[in-house]
Structures are given as C-alpha cells and as structure tokens.
Design an enzyme around this catalytic site. Structure first.
Site, PDB file in Angstrom:
ATOM      1  CD  GLU A 143      -6.723  -5.951   0.523  1.00 54.77           C
ATOM      2  OE1 GLU A 143      -5.491  -5.854   0.655  1.00 54.77           O
ATOM      3  OE2 GLU A 143      -7.384  -5.210  -0.237  1.00 54.77           O
ATOM      4  CE1 TYR A 196      -4.355  -1.123  -0.359  1.00 58.93           C
ATOM      5  CE2 TYR A 196      -3.220  -3.071   0.483  1.00 58.93           C
ATOM      6  CZ  TYR A 196      -4.302  -2.490  -0.151  1.00 58.93           C
ATOM      7  OH  TYR A 196      -5.333  -3.279  -0.601  1.00 58.93           O
ATOM      8  NE  ARG A 236      -6.037 -12.413 -17.966  1.00 63.78           N
ATOM      9  CZ  ARG A 236      -4.813 -11.873 -17.957  1.00 63.78           C
ATOM     10  NH1 ARG A 236      -4.146 -11.776 -16.809  1.00 63.78           N
ATOM     11  NH2 ARG A 236      -4.256 -11.439 -19.070  1.00 63.78           N
TER      12      ARG A 236
HETATM   13  C1  HEM Z   1      -7.591  -4.434  -8.667  1.00 62.31           C
HETATM   14  C2  HEM Z   1      -8.437  -0.336  -6.292  1.00 62.31           C
HETATM   15  C3  HEM Z   1      -4.329  -0.919  -3.799  1.00 62.31           C
HETATM   16  C4  HEM Z   1      -3.120  -4.472  -6.825  1.00 62.31           C
HETATM   17  C5  HEM Z   1      -8.189  -3.290  -8.198  1.00 62.31           C
HETATM   18  C6  HEM Z   1      -9.451  -2.800  -8.658  1.00 62.31           C
HETATM   19  C7  HEM Z   1      -9.686  -1.663  -7.997  1.00 62.31           C
HETATM   20  C8  HEM Z   1      -8.574  -1.410  -7.122  1.00 62.31           C
HETATM   21  C9  HEM Z   1     -10.906  -0.781  -8.139  1.00 62.31           C
HETATM   22  C10 HEM Z   1     -10.348  -3.450  -9.704  1.00 62.31           C
HETATM   23  C11 HEM Z   1     -11.200  -4.496  -9.044  1.00 62.31           C
HETATM   24  C12 HEM Z   1     -12.059  -5.240 -10.028  1.00 62.31           C
HETATM   25  O1  HEM Z   1     -11.520  -6.101 -10.739  1.00 62.31           O
HETATM   26  O2  HEM Z   1     -13.241  -4.975 -10.095  1.00 62.31           O
HETATM   27  C13 HEM Z   1      -7.396  -0.141  -5.412  1.00 62.31           C
HETATM   28  C14 HEM Z   1      -7.297   0.965  -4.477  1.00 62.31           C
HETATM   29  C15 HEM Z   1      -6.147   0.798  -3.773  1.00 62.31           C
HETATM   30  C16 HEM Z   1      -5.526  -0.413  -4.274  1.00 62.31           C
HETATM   31  C17 HEM Z   1      -8.311   2.087  -4.355  1.00 62.31           C
HETATM   32  C18 HEM Z   1      -5.559   1.653  -2.684  1.00 62.31           C
HETATM   33  C19 HEM Z   1      -6.231   2.239  -1.725  1.00 62.31           C
HETATM   34  C20 HEM Z   1      -3.645  -1.921  -4.411  1.00 62.31           C
HETATM   35  C21 HEM Z   1      -2.323  -2.374  -4.026  1.00 62.31           C
HETATM   36  C22 HEM Z   1      -1.975  -3.362  -4.898  1.00 62.31           C
HETATM   37  C23 HEM Z   1      -3.078  -3.551  -5.805  1.00 62.31           C
HETATM   38  C24 HEM Z   1      -1.518  -1.821  -2.861  1.00 62.31           C
HETATM   39  C25 HEM Z   1      -0.680  -4.144  -4.930  1.00 62.31           C
HETATM   40  C26 HEM Z   1       0.430  -3.617  -5.291  1.00 62.31           C
HETATM   41  C27 HEM Z   1      -4.216  -4.738  -7.599  1.00 62.31           C
HETATM   42  C28 HEM Z   1      -4.241  -5.735  -8.634  1.00 62.31           C
HETATM   43  C29 HEM Z   1      -5.541  -5.739  -9.153  1.00 62.31           C
HETATM   44  C30 HEM Z   1      -6.270  -4.729  -8.435  1.00 62.31           C
HETATM   45  C31 HEM Z   1      -3.067  -6.594  -9.053  1.00 62.31           C
HETATM   46  C32 HEM Z   1      -6.094  -6.633 -10.259  1.00 62.31           C
HETATM   47  C33 HEM Z   1      -6.377  -5.863 -11.472  1.00 62.31           C
HETATM   48  C34 HEM Z   1      -5.455  -6.118 -12.583  1.00 62.31           C
HETATM   49  O3  HEM Z   1      -4.606  -6.997 -12.472  1.00 62.31           O
HETATM   50  O4  HEM Z   1      -5.607  -5.430 -13.584  1.00 62.31           O
HETATM   51  N1  HEM Z   1      -7.672  -2.434  -7.270  1.00 62.31           N
HETATM   52  N2  HEM Z   1      -6.314  -0.945  -5.251  1.00 62.31           N
HETATM   53  N3  HEM Z   1      -4.059  -2.670  -5.485  1.00 62.31           N
HETATM   54  N4  HEM Z   1      -5.445  -4.163  -7.505  1.00 62.31           N
HETATM   55 FE1  HEM Z   1      -5.903  -2.609  -6.327  1.00 62.31          FE
END
Ligand code: HEM
Length: 384
Positions: free
Chosen positions: A137, A95, A204
């Site tokens: 989480e 984060y 995926r």
């Molecule tokens: C997916 C928001 C932090 C890694 C997502 C999605 C959202 C989101 C909206 C799409 C969910 C869906 O598939 O409907 C956020 C927000 C964060 C945050 C607001 C911070 C407050 C993080 C962090 C990581 C991370 C810290 C790791 C480094 C991912 C990954 C996906 C994802 C790998 C899958 C989408 C992809 O691979 O394209 N997140 N996230 N996120 N997030 Fe986060």
C-alpha cells in the site's frame, strides 16, 4: 518472523478458526468498533450486515496461514485487496488496531483453549500479512505522486448525470476543479465514492466505464432499491446529487485489466457488470482490435442493456449477443464461442458469476484464462 513450531500450531488451529470464521470476525468487528467507532467511516455497513466482509477478512488470514510457506500464490488476491485498501484510505497505523482486536476475538472465541502459544502464533501470522499489505500500500500511495491531497478523498464535480438504462442505471461524468490533476488509469479500474449518511461516511467502488479521455472520470450506478438492505449509496446519489454537485472520491485503483496480446477476448456480463467490461471493449476498439472481441450481455430486457448502442457501433453483429434471462442459451453459447486460446472476462452478480465459472470448468477451460471482477468482497466467493 515465525518459527517452525508456530507454523505447526497455525496449521493445526486454522481449521477450527476457519469453521468458525463468521463468529470470530463478528466478535472482532464488535470489539473493534466499540473501541474505534471512527473506523465505521471506512467499513461497508451493508457487507457487515450481510456477513460478506467478516468472511473476507477471515478467509484471507486463514489462506495466508495455510499457505504460510508459499505466500506468493496469494499475491494476485493480496494485490487486489491492497488496491481496495488504498482506495479506501487504509493507513499503516490501522493495522495494529485490526491485529489487536482480531487476536482478542480469537482469544474470546477459544476461551480456555486459547494458550499463549496459540495466540502468539496467530499474532506472528497476522504481522507477516500486515507487513506485506503495508509495504504494497505504501507503494500504491507513492504512485499517486507527491501531492499529499491526492492520497485521500478529493472533491469532484458532477458535470453530467444521465440515465443510461432501465434499472435505473445512471451515469455520472466527473471533473476535478480544485487545481489538482486527474490521474490516468487503465480500463478495468474503479474510483471510490464517499457520501455522508447518518453519522458516518459510506464508501463504494464504481468501475470507470470508458478509457481515460484526459479530463473526466465516468462511472455508472445502478439504483439498488429492490434488495435488502437497500443501496444506501446508490439511492443517495441518484436521488440527491445533481449536475453541479460535488462528491468525494479517491483516485483510480484496481487490478482488473486486459491481457496483453490475447488473440480472442470473450466478455460475459450479467446486468450492471457491463460497466467495467464496456471499458475494456472500448480500449480494444481504440487499439484496432475489435475483431478479437465477443460480448455476451445477459439482461432482463433490452432496455436494461446499458451502452448497447455504443457497443453495437463498435462490434459486428455476430460478436455482440444480448441474452434475455434463459441460462440454457447462455451455456450453449459459451460452449460455441470459447476456443482454447480465449481469455474470458466475467462480471455480474455472485450467483451469475458462479454459474458461468461452473460452465467454463465443465469445458475444462483453464482458470488462468478466466478473469473476474466481483462487485462484492472477492474472497468471500472462494468456495472451500
Ligand atoms: C477489505 C483483508 C487490514 C479495512 C478487505 C477485504 C479483504 C481484507 C479480504 C475484501 C477485499 C475485496 O473487496 O475483495 C484484510 C486483511 C488485513 C486487513 C487480511 C490484515 C492483514 C485492514 C485494515 C483496515 C482494513 C488495517 C483498516 C482499518 C478494510 C476495508 C475494506 C477492506 C474498509 C472494504 C470492505 C468493506 O468496506 O466491507 N480487507 N484487511 N483492512 N478492508 Fe481489509
């Protein structure tokens, strides 16, 4: 925490950032991956390319900012994202990294307009959301039990691989042979598969296609070869994984599920969207509630209708509608079937889902009775 003054700043700057969300998040990903190329093992490169993921992350931050006084309205979305994060093994230590580069991207985009007051306000907002995600989480990892290995990717063996429809759509039945336990799940959940291709892992999510049988996970994969970019993961699995191969996966996750005690369930599937809905339908059948089910499955031709034999065997003829193309038919049929107390479950391509949601909105069907599962980042669907 965040001060009232900071809330004001957030509210007045959110529209600028929202207008330019795509640009800012593109800067963000570029900066973050330069500094942390290992994070390319987590993020979906295809969503990056087509721009849906940048928008999803940006949208969440802006919604949170707009709703900073009543974040509870966002809880269902936040839960859904937390499940996906856990399935992808996102950890608390990630984060601060995301926060740092998001702030740098905002600063770079705003240029000289980026006062320290504005940046501090956004940093405070980010920290509030990040804390909510980290706590949720933590709970989800905890629910996986005491075995540390179960919190990451484990190895599953493909014990059966079979073609279930044109597309082609192929189903995999998976077992665990490392001495660990196959966790129970509720119909509607998915598992996340990981393959190595090029220098990085690609992950995926795949819906589980039947209620838990106590020992296997079964999923179905549609080979995506007509679209651009081609389905990296689906092609690799279908072409190169065989019965007896092992594949990396995380344990089941996801928030999509049946509404308890609904009197009528209407399932509307576009193509491969049948995978997850079929699992819910089988669950209702198991509970002796097939009578409360109607299914509409839209497919190009009969041979594309995965699980049709099985579904025919559990649903009476007038409760199972296969539609070939023809959207007009679909609208009329939905109109005929939907009653005020109907719960609708919808899964298919983004345009398909948007279309059906429009129909339902035209009939004034309450959105609280419409349940969707998107095989794309969900917040990028929000239309404002
Ligand atoms: C997916 C928001 C932090 C890694 C997502 C999605 C959202 C989101 C909206 C799409 C969910 C869906 O598939 O409907 C956020 C927000 C964060 C945050 C607001 C911070 C407050 C993080 C962090 C990581 C991370 C810290 C790791 C480094 C991912 C990954 C996906 C994802 C790998 C899958 C989408 C992809 O691979 O394209 N997140 N996230 N996120 N997030 Fe986060």
């Amino acid at each position: 925490s965040i001060t009232n003054k900071q809330k004001q700043i957030i509210k007045s700057t959110a529209p600028i950032l929202k207008e330019n969300g795509k640009e800012i998040t593109s800067i963000f990903y570029k900066l973050m991956f330069q500094a942390h190329p290992e994070l390319l093992n987590l993020f979906n490169q295809t969503n990056q390319k087509i721009g849906t993921q940048p928008l999803a992350l940006a949208n969440t931050v802006y919604f949170a900012a707009e709703n900073i006084d009543h974040l509870d309205v966002l809880m269902p979305q936040i839960q859904l994202i937390a499940h996906k994060h856990r399935a992808l093994t996102v950890l608390p230590e990630h984060y601060p990294i995301v926060g740092k580069y998001l702030l740098e991207a905002i600063a770079e985009f705003l240029g000289e307009k980026a006062t320290s007051e504005i940046l501090d306000a956004w940093s405070a907002t980010y920290n509030i959301i990040a804390t909510i995600f980290i706590d949720l989480e933590k709970q989800l990892y905890h629910e996986l039990g005491p075995n540390e290995r179960d919190k990451g990717f484990i190895s599953l063996t493909i014990i059966k691989k079979e073609k279930v429809a044109s597309g082609p759509i192929v189903s995999l039945t998976l077992e665990r042979h490392d001495g660990g336990k196959m966790h129970n799940y509720h119909p509607g959940q998915y598992i996340t598969l990981r393959i190595k291709k090029g220098n990085y892992f690609h992950n995926r999510h795949y819906s589980l296609i039947q209620p838990f049988d106590g020992k296997t996970y079964r999923i179905a994969i549609k080979q995506e070869h007509d679209c651009e970019p081609k389905g990296i993961v689906s092609n690799e699995i279908i072409n190169n994984y065989k019965e007896g191969s092992t594949i990396l996966a995380t344990l089941p996750a996801g928030t999509f599920m049946l509404v308890e005690n609904a009197s009528h369930h209407l399932f509307i599937a576009g193509g491969i969207g049948i995978t997850v809905l079929s699992s819910l339908i089988q669950e209702l059948h198991k509970q002796g509630k097939s009578n409360s089910v109607t299914l509409i499955h839209c497919v190009p031709t009969e041979s594309h209708a995965a699980f049709s034999n099985q579904l025919r065997s559990i649903l009476p003829r007038n409760q199972y509608h296969l539609l070939f193309q023809g959207r007009h038919l679909l609208q009329g049929l939905i109109h005929e079937i939907v009653k005020p107390d109907t719960h609708v479950y919808l899964c298919g391509s983004v345009p398909f889902m948007n279309k059906v949601e429009d129909y339902l909105a035209q009939y004034g069907h309450p959105s609280s009775q419409i349940h969707t599962e998107a095989f794309r980042p969900s917040l990028s669907l929000i239309k404002n």
